[in-house]
Write a protein that holds these residues in place. Structure first.
Motif, short mmCIF file in Angstrom:
data_model
loop_
_atom_site.label_atom_id
_atom_site.label_comp_id
_atom_site.label_asym_id
_atom_site.label_seq_id
_atom_site.Cartn_x
_atom_site.Cartn_y
_atom_site.Cartn_z
N THR A 74 0.83 -1.19 0.00
CA THR A 74 0.00 0.00 0.00
C THR A 74 0.87 1.25 0.00
O THR A 74 0.59 2.22 -0.71
N TYR A 87 -3.42 -7.93 -3.65
CA TYR A 87 -3.48 -8.23 -2.23
C TYR A 87 -3.98 -9.66 -2.04
O TYR A 87 -5.05 -10.01 -2.55
N GLN A 92 -5.29 -4.16 3.07
CA GLN A 92 -5.39 -3.03 2.15
C GLN A 92 -5.80 -1.83 2.98
O GLN A 92 -6.97 -1.46 3.06
N TRP A 167 -3.35 2.42 -3.53
CA TRP A 167 -4.51 1.89 -4.25
C TRP A 167 -5.50 2.98 -4.66
O TRP A 167 -6.40 2.73 -5.47
N SER A 172 -6.04 -2.24 -8.39
CA SER A 172 -5.72 -3.29 -7.42
C SER A 172 -6.69 -4.45 -7.52
O SER A 172 -7.85 -4.29 -7.90
N SER A 174 -7.90 -7.80 -5.07
CA SER A 174 -7.85 -8.39 -3.74
C SER A 174 -8.35 -9.83 -3.79
O SER A 174 -9.44 -10.10 -4.31
#
Length: 239
Positions: A74, A87, A92, A167, A172, A174
């Motif tokens: 991050t 991630y 995050q 981010w 990004s 996840s």
């Protein structure tokens, strides 16, 4: 010019070694990777280590963080060479948050605090409970090999607040692990709402060990997406 690579950032108590199987799977896909060994003394030092690795690579990168490594990417993701963030069961974080204090304190927690063993300025893990939480769905031999390599971390890592929130300006992905016993899945989902895209896997906290090919697939997909962007080496001309 060279294509993008994956820069891999481990979590607490681990080292670059935990990415070995993922790196092998990335290599089989033709994706170059670098795994960073964090000092695990505090978030600023860990962020600096990743930035140094990006400087040394000198190429566009997809920055991947597992667990606490999410806090590191991050912050380090503000580096000008970073094109995407991934991630994996990771933190995050947003402004003012740390791995020990997010704005989701009302959500369920795990037994991780119970497994921690504090010794002065360092924090280790109980070998039995820690192994269960980290590697509960891994084969016994994989768990034993990994637990034997775990190391204590500095207490300050738990309070570190990222100096940048990458981010907000970098795309990004996840990966939420729905059987995680380290970072509760509900907390993962809450943080994953900040990501550009989210996937969920039915697995525990350590898919690097239990499903490295799947991790490599996600990372390779994002590397390919970056490579296809206009202006990148090998990309199709923009129309």
């Amino acid at each position: 010019m060279t294509p993008p690579l994956a820069v891999l950032v481990h979590g607490l108590w681990h080292g670059a070694w935990c990415w070995d199987d993922v790196r092998a799977a990335l290599s089989a896909r033709g994706v170059d990777s670098v795994a960073v060994d964090l000092p695990l003394t505090d978030l600023a030092a860990d962020t600096a280590a990743v930035r140094a690795a990006l400087d040394a690579a000198g190429r566009p990168a997809v920055l991947v963080g597992h667990s606490y490594g999410g806090a590191v990417v991050t912050a380090a993701g503000a580096h000008p060479l970073v094109r995407e963030l991934v991630y994996v069961a990771a933190f995050q974080l947003d402004d003012g948050e740390s791995v020990s204090r997010t704005r989701f304190a009302d959500l369920p927690d795990t037994r991780l605090a119970e497994a921690m063993v504090v010794d002065g300025d360092e924090v280790g893990l109980d070998p039995v409970l820690g192994a269960r939480l980290l590697y509960g769905d891994a084969p016994a031999d994989v768990t034993a090999a990994a637990v034997a390599r775990l190391r204590p971390v500095g207490r300050r890592v738990f309070r570190g607040v990222p100096e940048a929130i990458a981010w907000r300006s970098v795309p990004s992905t996840s990966v939420v692990c729905t059987a995680d016993e380290v970072v509760h899945p509900e907390r993962q989902r809450a943080m994953a709402a900040r990501a550009t895209r989210t996937v969920e896997w039915v697995c525990g906290h350590s898919p690097l060990a239990t499903r490295p090919d799947a991790v490599a697939g996600v990372v390779a997909g994002r590397v390919a997406a970056v490579a296809a962007e206009p202006g990148q080496p090998g990309a199709a001309p923009s129309r």
